[in-house]
Design an enzyme around this catalytic site. Sequence first.
Site, mmCIF file in Angstrom:
data_model
loop_
_atom_site.group_PDB
_atom_site.id
_atom_site.type_symbol
_atom_site.label_atom_id
_atom_site.label_comp_id
_atom_site.label_asym_id
_atom_site.label_seq_id
_atom_site.Cartn_x
_atom_site.Cartn_y
_atom_site.Cartn_z
ATOM 1 N N HIS C 123 20.762 -1.076 17.101
ATOM 2 C CA HIS C 123 21.933 -1.802 16.911
ATOM 3 C C HIS C 123 21.379 -3.307 17.920
ATOM 4 O O HIS C 123 20.414 -2.945 18.886
ATOM 5 C CB HIS C 123 23.005 -1.310 17.474
ATOM 6 C CG HIS C 123 24.336 -2.410 18.194
ATOM 7 N ND1 HIS C 123 24.650 -2.948 18.979
ATOM 8 C CD2 HIS C 123 24.818 -1.759 16.682
ATOM 9 C CE1 HIS C 123 25.394 -3.857 18.332
ATOM 10 N NE2 HIS C 123 25.826 -3.144 17.359
ATOM 11 N N ASP C 201 20.574 6.148 22.009
ATOM 12 C CA ASP C 201 22.234 4.917 22.234
ATOM 13 C C ASP C 201 23.166 5.822 21.181
ATOM 14 O O ASP C 201 22.664 6.468 20.207
ATOM 15 C CB ASP C 201 21.944 3.615 21.407
ATOM 16 C CG ASP C 201 22.768 2.929 21.470
ATOM 17 O OD1 ASP C 201 24.256 3.508 21.343
ATOM 18 O OD2 ASP C 201 22.761 1.708 20.570
ATOM 19 N N GLN C 204 27.211 5.667 17.645
ATOM 20 C CA GLN C 204 27.211 7.078 17.139
ATOM 21 C C GLN C 204 27.076 7.962 17.103
ATOM 22 O O GLN C 204 28.208 8.756 16.620
ATOM 23 C CB GLN C 204 26.362 6.257 15.571
ATOM 24 C CG GLN C 204 26.249 4.626 15.208
ATOM 25 C CD GLN C 204 27.809 4.685 14.572
ATOM 26 O OE1 GLN C 204 28.214 5.313 14.225
ATOM 27 N NE2 GLN C 204 27.967 3.216 14.845
ATOM 28 N N LYS C 227 34.446 3.717 19.070
ATOM 29 C CA LYS C 227 34.355 4.359 18.272
ATOM 30 C C LYS C 227 34.394 6.087 18.188
ATOM 31 O O LYS C 227 34.219 6.564 17.434
ATOM 32 C CB LYS C 227 32.851 4.471 17.945
ATOM 33 C CG LYS C 227 32.251 3.036 17.543
ATOM 34 C CD LYS C 227 31.446 2.801 17.286
ATOM 35 C CE LYS C 227 30.464 1.357 17.756
ATOM 36 N NZ LYS C 227 30.119 0.710 16.691
ATOM 37 N N CYS C 365 24.861 -5.946 13.352
ATOM 38 C CA CYS C 365 24.125 -6.037 14.542
ATOM 39 C C CYS C 365 23.316 -5.285 14.723
ATOM 40 O O CYS C 365 22.127 -4.654 15.596
ATOM 41 C CB CYS C 365 25.504 -5.710 15.895
ATOM 42 S SG CYS C 365 26.471 -6.555 16.033
HETATM 43 C C1 LIG Z 1 24.267 2.275 17.900
HETATM 44 C C2 LIG Z 1 25.386 0.915 18.373
HETATM 45 N N1 LIG Z 1 24.782 0.613 18.987
HETATM 46 C C3 LIG Z 1 25.490 -0.080 19.803
HETATM 47 C C4 LIG Z 1 26.435 -0.453 20.147
HETATM 48 C C5 LIG Z 1 27.878 -0.933 21.120
HETATM 49 O O1 LIG Z 1 29.172 -0.956 20.971
HETATM 50 P P1 LIG Z 1 29.769 -1.709 21.855
HETATM 51 O O2 LIG Z 1 30.423 -2.838 21.478
HETATM 52 O O3 LIG Z 1 31.259 -0.440 21.796
HETATM 53 O O4 LIG Z 1 28.977 -2.235 23.219
HETATM 54 C C6 LIG Z 1 27.354 0.069 18.292
HETATM 55 C C7 LIG Z 1 28.448 -0.849 17.797
HETATM 56 O O5 LIG Z 1 29.167 -0.964 17.883
HETATM 57 C C8 LIG Z 1 26.744 0.925 17.736
HETATM 58 O O6 LIG Z 1 26.639 0.949 15.969
#
Ligand SMILES: Cc1ncc(COP(=O)(O)O)c(C=O)c1O
Lengths: 154, 154, 408, 408
Positions: C123, C201, C204, C227, C365
């Site tokens: 991401h 990370d 998910q 999430k 993203c």
């Molecule tokens: C794998 C992953 N990393 C990071 C994020 C970023 O999360 P956030 O937007 O809550 O910072 C997301 C979701 O958007 C994600 O799916």
Amino acid sequence: MFDDLRDLYQEVILDHGRKPRNFRRLEDADRSARGDNPMCGDRLELFLKLAPDGRIADAAFQGRGCAISTASASLLTETVKGKTAAEAHALSDSFRELAMTGTCPHCQAALEEEMERLQPLSGVHEFPSRVKCATLAWHTLNAALDGAKEASSE
Amino acid sequence: MFDDLRDLYQEVILDHGRKPRNFRRLEDADRSARGDNPMCGDRLELFLKLAPDGRIADAAFQGRGCAISTASASLLTETVKGKTAAEAHALSDSFRELAMTGTCPHCQAALEEEMERLQPLSGVHEFPSRVKCATLAWHTLNAALDGAKEASSE
Amino acid sequence: MSFDVERVRRDFPILSQKIRGKDLVFLDSGASAQKPRAVIDAMVRCMEERYANVHRGAYFLSEAATEAYEAARLATARFLNAPDPRGIVFAKNSTEAINLVAHSWGRHMLRPGQAVLFSELEHHANIVPWHLLKEDKGVELRVVRVTDSGEIDLEDLAAKLEDGKVGLVAIAHMSNVLGTVAPAERIARMAHAAGAKVLFDGSQAAVHRRVDLQALDADFYVFTGHKLYGPTGIGVLAAKLEHLERMPPFLGGGDMISSVTLERSEWAPPPAKFEAGTPPIVEAVGLHAAIDYVTAIGMEAIEAHERHLVDRAMRRLTDIEGVTLLGRAQDRGGVFAMATDYAHAHDLATLLDRAGIAVRAGRHCAEPLHTRFGVEGGTVRASFGLYTTEAEVDYLAEALTKAREFFA
Amino acid sequence: MSFDVERVRRDFPILSQKIRGKDLVFLDSGASAQKPRAVIDAMVRCMEERYANVHRGAYFLSEAATEAYEAARLATARFLNAPDPRGIVFAKNSTEAINLVAHSWGRHMLRPGQAVLFSELEHHANIVPWHLLKEDKGVELRVVRVTDSGEIDLEDLAAKLEDGKVGLVAIAHMSNVLGTVAPAERIARMAHAAGAKVLFDGSQAAVHRRVDLQALDADFYVFTGHKLYGPTGIGVLAAKLEHLERMPPFLGGGDMISSVTLERSEWAPPPAKFEAGTPPIVEAVGLHAAIDYVTAIGMEAIEAHERHLVDRAMRRLTDIEGVTLLGRAQDRGGVFAMATDYAHAHDLATLLDRAGIAVRAGRHCAEPLHTRFGVEGGTVRASFGLYTTEAEVDYLAEALTKAREFFA
Ligand SMILES: Cc1ncc(COP(=O)(O)O)c(C=O)c1O
Ligand SMILES: Cc1ncc(COP(=O)(O)O)c(C=O)c1O
């Protein structure tokens, strides 16, 4: 299941989306600009060829996008031909009002015919996240006319 | 208006708070440590003088703090005198249990008398934000005994 | 405990909404999940009965709020089986948590000549902070390949770790596009053996699986509240305490210092050092409720339910004409990105919306990953939550079939 | 509209709570304010009826959430009379907003040899980020004196601006300890005349006064949601668009880029450039409701009500034996820090708590200011909100009198 979507995806849109008109580079373009909608990844490049009197002699575009943005760009290239810069700006303003509100009560009578042709895109106003798809090409048109290099419909 | 607070601010606390015992530097201290409660700004420095057999021969402190932390430090200096390091650690553990829970059922019988003297501070357990005031000096005692230089009751 | 999806659905007020006259089929939980009543109620109760700023308040409401805030930290530590609750830092989202690591650990602990390694499926939250770090500090960036089936290429990883120059391996525990679950324990071992630290990370993964930080031996692990059926405005960085102790602060302000003069500041111990300013108090309470909620149902039960859904989706979504699924990892969760030969992702999403189906269109993203799979124009992504039903999966499959006719 | 404090109080559910059997007298709004039902309800409605992640979602709920999120931005711009809503960036709190300016503007726009100037009365949130900047970049820090009455010493300011080396003047629009309201327009003019930009920390001021960014001509203005009767987890940076356009991003991640490859990222235009990751969606909705709430009552009505309270407090709190007020600025708001000769601040706060009075004890994240006034041990601070009554002020005065007897 999707019947009420025929308002948005009228046959003319699907047709222009599938077979965009003037979908090519204009190698001898006098003006060009790139349009970018980072939120959905749509990108296009618009080319204008100007006549000696400043009118738009030819318009074309390239890029990738959804049916709506492609159809909108395609219809744009058709409707701006023969327009002065001022007329093209006015048409762009009118179109953006149409896309955002579904109508354009204050639109210039002189542009009636062009607005008629763009009418099929008016359904987009019910889909806030799609309005930018429809207006991307028109933002890019303004940028090209103003001599800017990039536009964003964010 | 404040009558039910006499549980927390018993006369002995107010008295030790106003007139802390052993409130001085021990210039010839064998051990010392600084305690810091950044959340309320309390700070103190604890000094220990050890006898040849390792027992605490003298204890003193300096610093600034609220009535509770001052009284606790003052009572500490009185109760640890004559204790071995192990006894002092045990007393410290017992006191912290007393401050957090109000009682200390598992406390060593050998420390009964000392715990009795510290009993007035047990009311603090009803005031979570004040428990750290009461335990700061005892954290600092552990640090001094262990040869560390700083303690924090955060 | 047996998992009853219909009962679970009743816990989520929004799921009974009609959207444009149709039942809501919410298949965008991967972007953000809906909130159960327990979470909403906990936040309301906090604001109606127990609200004040935390720390430093020597009065009842502030003590109660502080206790609730710190209880959320303990619950988070337990949820992740973290070795020490002082290693739990509340940030605003996963993105901030990763940026915190990049800024504070990356800028100060990486030595010149060291590299940060991430994968093609990350991401943007796990790519852009490293770009910024590179610009600032000149570290090298290495990118591990993803196989055609959508898995982290472990041979490539081994090769890229070999010279011992990698200081940090930063990998998505589960991909938000392909659904791939990375072999995290193995990656952590490989990283550590090569002298690198490892960041997962878990944005998910933490939603769908039990995470065990002690088993993983992760140096850094991040996830995000919204999430996990929790509130927006809160994310978690779980780090080994030894790292936090050595790292300089990231944001400066109140509550993260032990003393401030006009000339200099001294830092408080972690986690306070990394929680400058008024923290997400109400959000922490909401996150705590979310953790309690999924824990009461059971992460294993949730995983089992989702495994059923994934199996069904793999059967139903793979034989639709004109629809191509991205990635077919062995170990995967309920995230399905699809490209079609008949419509742009955006048009398809609009169409599905009219059928009540909420899916996301775009590159989610994860632009490099879309480039990797040759779908620059984006995909339509359906992602499941614990409230997703088999009937919803079937309805999606049916809609994708009919959509083809629509655009034909 | 006439201001009816009793009616206003009924809007705040928490105010009807009994604390240890006593009526709650909440005098810690300066640390964080209580939330009216309108704010709580708006957040609940968002989570029950209109929740999804914002941006990129081509479906109904996401469009609705995006619209609500962007409407909050517009409302914030209107609330501050900001010249352009694109200059409104949502952060997690004031602290992050100031750190954003320090990191992004400070690190990249300040030239070597330039200085950042702040005052002795600043909150740590407006001190520590500049310490961090100094460490990192070696800029000079200058500190403007505060007079004995608690006002920014404008002569000292003029002197310290004189050499033209100051690049940024960062000043609290209202002190969270002394209540002093700074002559912000004048300071902005002085700063600009000396070639400096100006940042106002409006964390306190925006709650009590109408802020007019166009009149102020502020380059940067920050405030925080939770003090404005809104949620935790959201803060605001309002900046001139021209600055935001030139500033590099602070946090990297999703939604702040226009394109990402494995090697590099391109930034989206502001405000998106500064809003990496999932933003505080529910919190933005709550902040919008809070802004609507105070706007409906009227900032002028709120200011007038608080002026009455301040006048009464000045009369009642100044003649209590053994109690010393810090600061007596001409232009001041409802924040009163007190030192006593009979008790440590912490003990006094505990005592007041038993009478139902919530006040804060300590140094209120303004350690240098306490040093300046020779009260290193801290003060007890009472701070008012729009729901504060004259009876509460009187009750506080009475309690302070009795407290003296208690400790005597
Ligand atoms: C794998 C992953 N990393 C990071 C994020 C970023 O999360 P956030 O937007 O809550 O910072 C997301 C979701 O958007 C994600 O799916
Ligand atoms: C003047 C001032 N500045 C900054 C802050 C920091 O606000 P926050 O904690 O919401 O970041 C506060 C409140 O704590 C304040 O009173």
